[in-house]
Scaffold this motif. Structure first.
Motif, mmCIF file in Angstrom:
data_model
loop_
_atom_site.group_PDB
_atom_site.id
_atom_site.type_symbol
_atom_site.label_atom_id
_atom_site.label_comp_id
_atom_site.label_asym_id
_atom_site.label_seq_id
_atom_site.Cartn_x
_atom_site.Cartn_y
_atom_site.Cartn_z
ATOM 1 N N CYS A 230 65.549 82.188 57.141
ATOM 2 C CA CYS A 230 65.176 82.004 55.740
ATOM 3 C C CYS A 230 66.422 82.017 54.850
ATOM 4 O O CYS A 230 67.228 82.938 54.903
ATOM 5 C CB CYS A 230 64.223 83.117 55.316
ATOM 6 S SG CYS A 230 63.727 83.050 53.580
ATOM 7 N N SER A 231 66.565 80.966 54.013
ATOM 8 C CA SER A 231 67.735 80.824 53.138
ATOM 9 C C SER A 231 67.424 81.139 51.686
ATOM 10 O O SER A 231 68.296 80.995 50.832
ATOM 11 C CB SER A 231 68.289 79.392 53.240
ATOM 12 O OG SER A 231 68.720 79.107 54.541
ATOM 13 N N LEU A 232 66.215 81.531 51.378
ATOM 14 C CA LEU A 232 65.818 81.748 49.985
ATOM 15 C C LEU A 232 66.645 82.844 49.333
ATOM 16 O O LEU A 232 66.810 83.933 49.881
ATOM 17 C CB LEU A 232 64.341 82.101 49.915
ATOM 18 C CG LEU A 232 63.388 80.901 50.004
ATOM 19 C CD1 LEU A 232 62.004 81.328 50.434
ATOM 20 C CD2 LEU A 232 63.318 80.171 48.668
ATOM 21 N N ARG A 233 67.169 82.522 48.136
ATOM 22 C CA ARG A 233 67.923 83.483 47.337
ATOM 23 C C ARG A 233 67.169 83.886 46.077
ATOM 24 O O ARG A 233 67.466 84.903 45.478
ATOM 25 C CB ARG A 233 69.279 82.898 46.953
ATOM 26 C CG ARG A 233 70.210 82.704 48.133
ATOM 27 C CD ARG A 233 71.597 82.260 47.703
ATOM 28 N NE ARG A 233 72.153 83.135 46.681
ATOM 29 C CZ ARG A 233 72.710 84.320 46.919
ATOM 30 N NH1 ARG A 233 72.763 84.781 48.155
ATOM 31 N NH2 ARG A 233 73.202 85.045 45.941
ATOM 32 N N MET A 234 66.208 83.070 45.658
ATOM 33 C CA MET A 234 65.434 83.382 44.459
ATOM 34 C C MET A 234 63.997 82.947 44.665
ATOM 35 O O MET A 234 63.734 81.806 45.039
ATOM 36 C CB MET A 234 66.028 82.677 43.238
ATOM 37 C CG MET A 234 65.395 83.096 41.913
ATOM 38 S SD MET A 234 63.899 82.161 41.502
ATOM 39 C CE MET A 234 64.624 80.689 40.811
ATOM 40 N N ILE A 235 63.075 83.871 44.446
ATOM 41 C CA ILE A 235 61.639 83.576 44.487
ATOM 42 C C ILE A 235 61.029 84.137 43.215
ATOM 43 O O ILE A 235 61.095 85.342 42.962
ATOM 44 C CB ILE A 235 60.953 84.206 45.712
ATOM 45 C CG1 ILE A 235 61.569 83.698 47.020
ATOM 46 C CG2 ILE A 235 59.454 83.916 45.681
ATOM 47 C CD1 ILE A 235 61.010 84.364 48.259
ATOM 48 N N ASP A 236 60.443 83.255 42.398
ATOM 49 C CA ASP A 236 59.773 83.690 41.171
ATOM 50 C C ASP A 236 58.372 83.099 41.157
ATOM 51 O O ASP A 236 58.181 81.910 40.894
ATOM 52 C CB ASP A 236 60.550 83.251 39.942
ATOM 53 C CG ASP A 236 60.033 83.920 38.656
ATOM 54 O OD1 ASP A 236 58.907 84.465 38.685
ATOM 55 O OD2 ASP A 236 60.749 83.895 37.644
ATOM 56 N N LEU A 237 57.386 83.933 41.462
ATOM 57 C CA LEU A 237 55.979 83.534 41.477
ATOM 58 C C LEU A 237 55.204 84.284 40.403
ATOM 59 O O LEU A 237 53.970 84.360 40.456
ATOM 60 C CB LEU A 237 55.370 83.820 42.856
ATOM 61 C CG LEU A 237 56.103 83.233 44.073
ATOM 62 C CD1 LEU A 237 55.410 83.641 45.361
ATOM 63 C CD2 LEU A 237 56.186 81.721 43.984
ATOM 64 N N SER A 238 55.893 84.808 39.413
ATOM 65 C CA SER A 238 55.260 85.657 38.413
ATOM 66 C C SER A 238 54.295 84.878 37.532
ATOM 67 O O SER A 238 54.349 83.647 37.425
ATOM 68 C CB SER A 238 56.327 86.324 37.547
ATOM 69 O OG SER A 238 57.104 85.355 36.872
ATOM 70 N N SER A 239 53.381 85.628 36.895
ATOM 71 C CA SER A 239 52.426 85.085 35.931
ATOM 72 C C SER A 239 51.580 83.979 36.540
ATOM 73 O O SER A 239 51.489 82.857 36.047
ATOM 74 C CB SER A 239 53.154 84.579 34.672
ATOM 75 O OG SER A 239 53.828 85.633 34.036
ATOM 76 N N ASN A 240 50.939 84.318 37.655
ATOM 77 C CA ASN A 240 49.920 83.482 38.277
ATOM 78 C C ASN A 240 48.703 84.358 38.539
ATOM 79 O O ASN A 240 48.524 85.392 37.880
ATOM 80 C CB ASN A 240 50.456 82.843 39.567
ATOM 81 C CG ASN A 240 51.346 81.649 39.282
ATOM 82 O OD1 ASN A 240 50.866 80.574 38.923
ATOM 83 N ND2 ASN A 240 52.658 81.816 39.461
ATOM 84 N N GLN A 241 47.877 83.974 39.483
ATOM 85 C CA GLN A 241 46.696 84.764 39.843
ATOM 86 C C GLN A 241 46.697 85.057 41.335
ATOM 87 O O GLN A 241 45.657 85.064 41.978
ATOM 88 C CB GLN A 241 45.428 84.004 39.435
ATOM 89 C CG GLN A 241 45.346 83.690 37.950
ATOM 90 C CD GLN A 241 44.178 82.804 37.596
ATOM 91 O OE1 GLN A 241 43.072 82.967 38.142
ATOM 92 N NE2 GLN A 241 44.389 81.857 36.696
ATOM 93 N N LEU A 242 47.879 85.295 41.864
ATOM 94 C CA LEU A 242 48.028 85.545 43.287
ATOM 95 C C LEU A 242 47.473 86.911 43.649
ATOM 96 O O LEU A 242 47.548 87.865 42.869
ATOM 97 C CB LEU A 242 49.500 85.443 43.676
ATOM 98 C CG LEU A 242 50.158 84.082 43.387
ATOM 99 C CD1 LEU A 242 51.654 84.153 43.642
ATOM 100 C CD2 LEU A 242 49.518 82.995 44.219
ATOM 101 N N GLU A 243 46.938 87.010 44.846
ATOM 102 C CA GLU A 243 46.314 88.260 45.282
ATOM 103 C C GLU A 243 46.668 88.535 46.735
ATOM 104 O O GLU A 243 47.442 87.795 47.347
ATOM 105 C CB GLU A 243 44.789 88.172 45.109
ATOM 106 C CG GLU A 243 44.174 86.970 45.770
ATOM 107 C CD GLU A 243 42.724 86.773 45.386
ATOM 108 O OE1 GLU A 243 42.259 87.475 44.469
ATOM 109 O OE2 GLU A 243 42.076 85.921 45.990
ATOM 110 N N GLY A 244 46.129 89.614 47.228
ATOM 111 C CA GLY A 244 46.442 90.008 48.587
ATOM 112 C C GLY A 244 47.704 90.842 48.646
ATOM 113 O O GLY A 244 48.298 91.192 47.616
#
Length: 914
Positions: A575-589
């Motif tokens: 995995c090469s990801l350096r930035m993950i921004d998933l904020s302000s959604n309706q994600l669950e789990g």
């Protein structure tokens, strides 16, 4: 006839004296040297996987194949082996050239290489010697005249034994990882004419022994960490034709004596910290063809004397503070091919004399204050022009003239922020474009169908306009070379328009009106590095197939949409990801445990979702994680103490607010967060990525800065901040159910700028150890159950700008010294036991005895109801106020003391050409 006979007999005589079995051009090698070469071969590996440039050097890794013994064959003669050269008279190995041979191994003190004591020429450039240091035994090769070790991953200091190589004419140690200062042994190498130490990590000043290198014609110290000023003895190096001191930390003025180096054909002082004006003596360098002064702190105007440089082909003055008008005399530099004056403060019009530069291929005037009416007809005569960058100025573009002439066929065109209201008509004839930037204009409507002519397009930037859509759903299928597409900040509607090309690496579509789901076709872009779809109306689930791209994907930004379901697993072990921004959604789990595979992760923001999980202690192994934002989810339970003291070593911003964490504050974690102990370093530097986008060899690179950002919610108001200062350090654990006392260990985080523990169930006294937070600018302990007095030690926090202990059970007199003189009564309300200014309640009695503390519950009515109380959050400030951060206390609340202001940074947008 007699003459012919004499010649014939002479030839016979020569043949009779030749050694048996050898040609006159190939002497026989010595057995001990052949043995040394075979030992060297056995100590190294050879193969395409070790190539420095694997594509360019493919198939160039078999130089050692001929190094073998074969009875009765020429192969036993090492002088015939590939890369080996022998002296025709003595047979000794005098030259060894294994450059670009895809070799891997180490060169140590016992290497058989140092048994080849007759070597005069040694070239081992661009192999991989596995972080070896240069052995001091290099000094045994005292006959060397040429030594080239560039690009070998060599480390350590340059050994002093180099001083034994008194015959050296050329020394190249560039593109390694050498450290320490440049040794003074160079004073013994009087005959040296070429010295290249570029692209290392060398420190200190240029040694005074360089003044003895009077034969030096080429000196390259580029890309090191050298300090100090250019020494005055450089005036004696009068044979210099190429001087490169760029990309160091040199200071002071550019010395006028450089004008005495009359043989110079190239001078590079770029990427340093030179100040003051460009000396007029530069005009004495009449042989110079390349002058590079970019990225310094130079001021003033372009000196008139530069017009004396009639052989000048490349002039780089970008990224300084140069002012004034562009001199019309620039048109007299008729040999100019590359003119870069970008990122300065030039004003006025572009002089019409620019049209006289008939050899010009690249003109870059990006980001100045140039103004006036701009007539494109002035560029029609520049028939060789391939790159024209006029972005970020104040031009008014005039209509194209009625003429049979036209703009030359360009490869790069930049017209960002040039007040365009429509696509220029001349673009219809520019079908060779590979780079086009029309960002931040006033162009509206659809992208026209005729854009399909740009079949060579590699990077298109139309961000910051009012574009509504594309001419068709399948976006320009003939664009087979597209690397990047930037359409941020428009009004695009409908579904996300995927360009499923294997070449595409960058998708920027944030801040539009896109709707629907993300098609799984996005996963066909097998080289995808950046996917930015934030701030749209996208819905559905995040495609699970994105996990298949995690080996190339470095930035994933999907915040402020309507995505549902779970967060995809990141299955790849690379995995090469350096930035993950998933904020302000309706994600669950729960949080996917596969995030632990992303070893390079620097920012993770999953705030403002419905994630239900415990604290992710398993992320502690992410050694590069700097920002962790999990605010406003359904996280619960205690934060257990870590089992190791090396978890989250780089963490500097953590926001766990508005969850359901409980139990004691994690005292041992405060001890582990070592990055928060660093003292504040001033400077306008921001967290983010610098993305290199390669174009053609002629156009160089586009370097696009992608700043990390945070979204803050304050009393229902969404505030977007597009920059995060590199040294900002924040702990926000507010609005949870933490109990117990504040641990003393938090006082060791002296680099911390903001601490928010408000809206919890904390008890006990405020610890005096908080005075160890010497950089603290905002402290919020409000809405808890603290008792006792405000410690006098907190008055030592001289950087403190915001202080809030409201709605607790504190008692005693309020300190009124230093910073505490600036805080108003809103900082203390809800504490019936406090007295003294700024409260209206005076401390009673001659002994200044405070009123008794209130009974439990007397002053906490409604104190844990979020909507009934003001909350504060992180706000980034400009350095004009002298602050690293500031705070907002809600609408209508007076912050007290000096007025604070909120400067909302815009997205930084910078491009430079290399």
């Amino acid at each position: 006839m007699a003459k012919s006979f004499i010649v014939f007999m002479y030839m016979i005589s020569l043949l009779l004296h030749l050694p048996t079995g050898a040609s006159p051009a190939t002497p026989r090698c010595h057995e001990d040297e052949r043995s040394a070469l075979l030992d060297l071969k056995r100590s190294l590996k050879e193969g395409p996987e070790y190539c420095y440039f694997q594509i360019l050097l493919r198939g160039n890794y078999r130089k050692l194949e001929s190094w073998k013994l074969e009875e009765g064959q020429e192969g036993r003669n090492c002088c015939s082996w590939s890369g080996v050269q022998c002296d025709e008279r003595t047979g000794h190995v005098s030259g060894l050239d294994l450059s670009n041979a895809c070799l891997y191994g180490s060169i140590n003190s016992s290497s058989s290489l140092f048994r080849l004591v007759h070597l005069e020429n040694l070239k081992l450039t661009f192999n991989n010697f596995s972080f070896s240091s240069i052995p001091p035994e290099i000094g045994h090769l005292s006959r060397l005249t040429v030594l080239k070790l560039a690009g070998n991953v060599l480390t350590g200091e340059i050994p002093s034994s180099f001083g034994n190589l008194t015959r050296l004419l050329s020394l190249d140690l560039s593109v390694n990882q050498l450290t320490g200062q440049i040794p003074s042994f160079l004073g013994n190498i009087h005959q040296l004419s070429e010295l290249d130490l570029a692209d290392n990590k060398l420190t200190g000043q240029v040694p005074s022994s360089f003044q003895n290198l009077t034969q030096l014609s080429r000196l390259n110290l580029n890309q090191n960490q050298l300090t100090g000023q250019i020494p005055s003895f450089f005036r004696t190096l009068t044979r210099l034709s190429d001087l490169d001191l760029g990309d160091n930390r040199l200071t002071g003025q550019i010395p006028s004596f450089l004008g005495n180096l009359s043989q110079l054909s190239a001078l590079d002082l770029s990427f340093n910290q030179f100040t003051d004006q460009i000396p007029s003596s530069i005009g004495n360098l009449t042989r110079i063809s390349t002058l590079d002064l970019k990225h310094n702190q130079l001021i003033g105007q372009i000196p008139d004397s530069i017009m004396n440089l009639q052989k000048l082909r490349y002039l780089y003055l970008s990224s300084n503070n140069l002012t004034g008008l562009l001199p019309s005399q620039l048109g007299s530099l008729i040999h100019l091919e590359y003119l870069d004056l970008s990122s300065n403060r030039f004003h006025g019009p572009i002089p019409s004399s620019i049209s006289h530069l008939s050899n010009l291929t690249n003109l870059d005037l990006y980001s100045n204050n140039l103004n006036g009416n701009l007539q494109f007809g002035m560029f029609y005569r520049l028939k060789r022009l391939q790159s024209l960058i006029l972005s970020l100025n104040e031009f008014s573009l005039l209509p194209e003239p009625n003429t049979n002439e036209s703009l030359p066929m360009l490869m790069s065109l930049g017209l960002a922020s040039c007040n365009l209201s429509e696509f220029p008509d001349f673009l219809r004839r520019q079908n060779n474009l590979t780079f086009l930037d029309l960002s931040y204009n006033n162009i509206s409507g659809q992208i026209p169908k005729w854009f399909s002519i740009f079949v060579y397009m590699m990077f298109l930037n139309l961000s910051g306009n009012s574009l509504t859509g594309f001419p068709q759903q399948s976006v320009f299928p003939d664009w087979k070379q597209l690397l990047g597409l930037d359409l941020r900040s428009n009004q695009l509607q409908g579904p996300f328009p995927v360009v499923p090309l294997a070449t595409t690496q960058f998708y920027f579509f944030s801040e539009n009106r896109l709707s629907g789901t993300i098609s799984s076709m996005i996963c066909n872009t097998s080289n995808l590095r950046v996917l930015d779809l934030a701030k749209n109306n996208l819905s559905g689930v995040i495609p699970q197939c994105l996990s298949n791209l995690s080996s190339t994907l470095t930035m994933l930004s999907l915040h402020d949409n309507n995505f549902k379901g779970g967060i995809p697993e990141f299955q790849s072990s690379t995995c090469s990801l350096r930035m993950i921004d998933l904020s302000s959604n309706q994600l669950e789990g729960p949080l996917p445990r596969s995030l632990a595979n992303c070893r390079e992760l620097a920012l993770l923001n999953i705030g403002n979702n419905m994630i239900e999980d415990t604290f992710p202690s398993w992320m502690g192994s992410l050694a590069n994680l700097r920002i962790l934002i999990l605010r406003s989810n359904r996280l619960y339970g205690p934060i257990m103490e870590p089992q190791s003291d090396s978890v989250f070593p780089m963490l500097q911003i953590i926001d766990l607010s508005h969850n359901a964490f409980e139990g004691f504050l994690p005292s041992k974690y405060f001890q582990c967060w070592k990055a928060m102990r660093a003292l504040n370093i001033s400077g306008l530097s921001y967290l983010g990525e610098s993305m290199t986008i390669p174009l053609t060899w002629l156009q160089g690179l586009i370097i696009e800065d992608y700043d990390y950002s945070m979204t803050i919610i304050n009393k229902g108001m969404v505030l977007n901040y597009d920059k995060i200062l590199e040294y900002l350090m924040v702990i926000d654990l507010s609005s949870n159910n933490f109990t117990g006392e504040i641990p003393k260990s938090i006082g060791s985080l002296e680099g911390l700028h903001l601490l928010n523990l408000s809206h919890n169930l904390l008890i006990g006294h405020i610890p005096p150890a908080l005075n160890g937070l010497t950089n603290l600018e905002a402290l919020d302990l409000s809405h808890n159950n603290f008792s006792g007095e405000i410690p006098q030690q907190l008055t030592e926090l001289t950087s403190l700008t915001v202080f809030d202990v409201s709605y607790n059970r504190l008692s005693g007199s309020i300190p009124r010294v230093k910073q505490f003189n600036t805080f108003d009564n809103s900082s203390y309300k809800g504490n019936a036991g406090l007295c003294g200014e700024p409260l209206s309640k005076k401390c009673a009695g001659p002994d200044n005895v405070a009123p008794p503390a209130p009974a439990a519950g007397d002053d906490h009515e409604g104190s844990n109801t979020l909507l009934d109380n003001f909350d504060w959050k992180i706000i980034l400030m400009g350095f004009a106020s002298g602050l690293v951060i500031g705070v907002v206390l809600g609408q209508g609340i007076n912050i007290g003391g000096d007025n604070l202001f909120v400067r909302k940074f815009g997205r930084r947008y910078r491009r430079r050409r290399a």
